[in-house]
Scaffold this motif. Structure first.
Motif, short mmCIF file in Angstrom:
data_model
loop_
_atom_site.label_atom_id
_atom_site.label_comp_id
_atom_site.label_asym_id
_atom_site.label_seq_id
_atom_site.Cartn_x
_atom_site.Cartn_y
_atom_site.Cartn_z
N VAL A 155 22.35 -53.82 24.41
CA VAL A 155 22.47 -52.72 23.44
C VAL A 155 23.53 -53.05 22.40
O VAL A 155 24.07 -52.16 21.75
N GLY A 172 22.39 -51.99 19.10
CA GLY A 172 21.75 -50.70 19.13
C GLY A 172 22.53 -49.66 18.34
O GLY A 172 23.68 -49.84 17.99
N THR A 193 22.77 -44.51 23.24
CA THR A 193 22.66 -45.77 22.51
C THR A 193 21.31 -46.40 22.79
O THR A 193 20.90 -46.53 23.94
N PRO A 213 18.66 -49.66 22.33
CA PRO A 213 18.53 -51.07 21.95
C PRO A 213 17.90 -51.18 20.58
O PRO A 213 17.17 -50.30 20.14
#
Lengths: 365, 72
Positions: free
Chosen positions: A225, A228, A237, A239
């Motif tokens: 992530v 992200g 959050t 990706p």
């Protein structure tokens, strides 16, 4: 005046710091000796009591005291053994040894910057790439003031030279670096040993290897992530490859916070989504179009509907020739549908003439 | 003969050890790290890169540092 050699100056400074640390951390042998003396006193006391008991013929007491005396002698033996083990003496490295360590940094990292004013040693790593994410090169700085306080990884400052921080935390420039400090993990103990023994080349190299290794078990921010963004609605959050953009407001949302317009199939966030009177999910544009169409339909119906809310009358086009301009003349008869002819209207005749039973209205002047 | 041996693997070790005369870098590594591959480590003799067949001299400084060390 001879120009100061930064490396020689740094080696002298580091040797002084290591000497101070060595004196500060010298183990104290007094507690071990006091323990030995205490056990010796126990033996002396036990021996006196045993002699008294034996002199008075108290054999049972004497036997008990003899057993205790045997235990006290064993304790003296253990305490004396502990007091005799010398602490491992690590000599403070010489200035030439430390200078050799700094020369090794020059070879390993292609250069070392020594700041006499800011009192730190600085090397730059190769660019770091972890799981196809480019994090750039890092500067590893050993601050003399920090080293004097603590000989561990916290003596170093890790600065990203071409920062690519995590999208969710700009202070995290590396999965294991936050606020310019490294969480050394498995390297913590070897780094501490290396610093306390003056093996600065090893300490810098250990940090370099940690920066080039990703531990998915406990990063500050997971690389999955790293790029992200936070969902604008729920805040999670996402990706980089699983986020959606609302076609109306342009915001980034996760899959759970987006919908599709059932008319044009546009991606819309929950906030922009609307419904028509039939419950069909629409984007704002389709909703506007639907509202306009509905309004036009309503207006068209309104034009064809007479100004009466009586549902049995059907609007008929009015013949212009039958329109009267004289208020005294009677209005033309409006044909009544067959199904309404038998209807009994309050205050009116069944034929819909409207004359029988109606109150006579005075003629307009 | 006596050399200074530094192993930065695990908790770290740095001390003088006794080895046989004519011991090479590769032989020392095989003895001290029997289940490891030299390619997974940075091996330095007297702070310089060394080959496996380099013969160690009295007073040599040998250091072994893992290439992969996990942070937290």
């Amino acid at each position: 005046m001879k120009k100061k050699d930064p490396a020689f100056w740094a080696a002298i400074r580091l040797q002084r710091i290591l000497g101070q640390i060595r004196r500060r951390d010298q183990p104290d042998s007094l507690p071990l000796l006091s323990n030995l003396l205490h056990e010796q006193k126990s033996v002396e006391r036990g021996w006196r009591l045993y002699q008294k008991a034996k002199a008075r013929g108290w054999m049972l007491t004497a036997n008990i005291l003899l057993t205790r005396l045997d235990a006290d002698i064993a304790s003296v033996h253990a305490a004396s053994r502990a007091a005799r083990v010398p602490p491992r003496h690590i000599p403070v490295p010489t200035v030439s040894d430390i200078r050799a360590e700094l020369d090794q940094l020059e070879d390993e990292f292609g250069g070392v910057q020594i700041s006499c004013r800011e009192k730190h040693i600085d090397v730059t790593t190769d660019p770091v790439t972890l799981q196809d994410i480019h994090l750039g090169p890092f500067s590893i700085q050993l601050c003399f003031e920090n080293l004097a306080k603590r000989t561990d990884a916290s003596a170093f400052v890790i600065v990203a030279r071409d920062a690519n921080p995590a999208a969710s935390d700009c202070s995290c420039t590396h999965p294991h670096v936050r606020d310019e400090h490294l969480c050394a993990g498995d390297a913590a103990m070897p780094i501490a040993h290396a610093l306390s023994e003056g093996r600065f080349g090893d300490a810098f190299q250990l940090i370099n290897r940690v920066l080039h290794t990703y531990n998915p078990g406990s990063p500050f921010v997971d690389l999955d992530v790293w790029d992200g963004a936070a969902c604008r609605d729920c805040g999670n959050t996402m990706p980089g490859d699983s986020r959606s953009c609302c076609d109306h407001c342009g915001g980034d949302y996760c899959d759970d916070c987006t919908r599709r317009c059932e008319t044009c199939d546009a991606v819309i966030c929950v906030g922009c989504a609307d419904t028509d009177e039939n419950g069909t999910r629409l984007c704002p544009k389709c909703k506007e179009d639907a509202d306009q169409e509905s309004e036009e339909t309503y207006e068209a119906e309104e034009e064809q509907t007479p100004v009466s809310d009586d549902s049995i009358y059907v609007s008929q086009p009015v013949d212009p020739q039958t329109q009267t301009e004289n208020a005294d003349e009677p209005s033309p008869q409006i044909p009544v549908p067959a199904h309404a002819q038998d209807a009994q209207l309050p205050g009116g005749a069944a034929d819909g003439g409207g004359k029988a039973g109606a109150a006579d209205l005075p003629a307009a002047a | 003969m006596k050399i200074f041996y530094v192993n930065n693997n695990g908790g770290g070790f740095a001390d003088h050890i006794e080895i046989n005369d004519g011991t090479t870098v590769g032989q020392l590594f095989a003895e001290k790290m029997p289940h490891e591959q030299p390619s997974d480590y940075l091996i330095r003799v007297d702070r310089l890169p060394a080959s496996a067949d380099q013969v160690l001299q009295p007073g040599s400084r040998v250091s072994i540092t893992p290439l992969k060390i996990e942070g937290a």
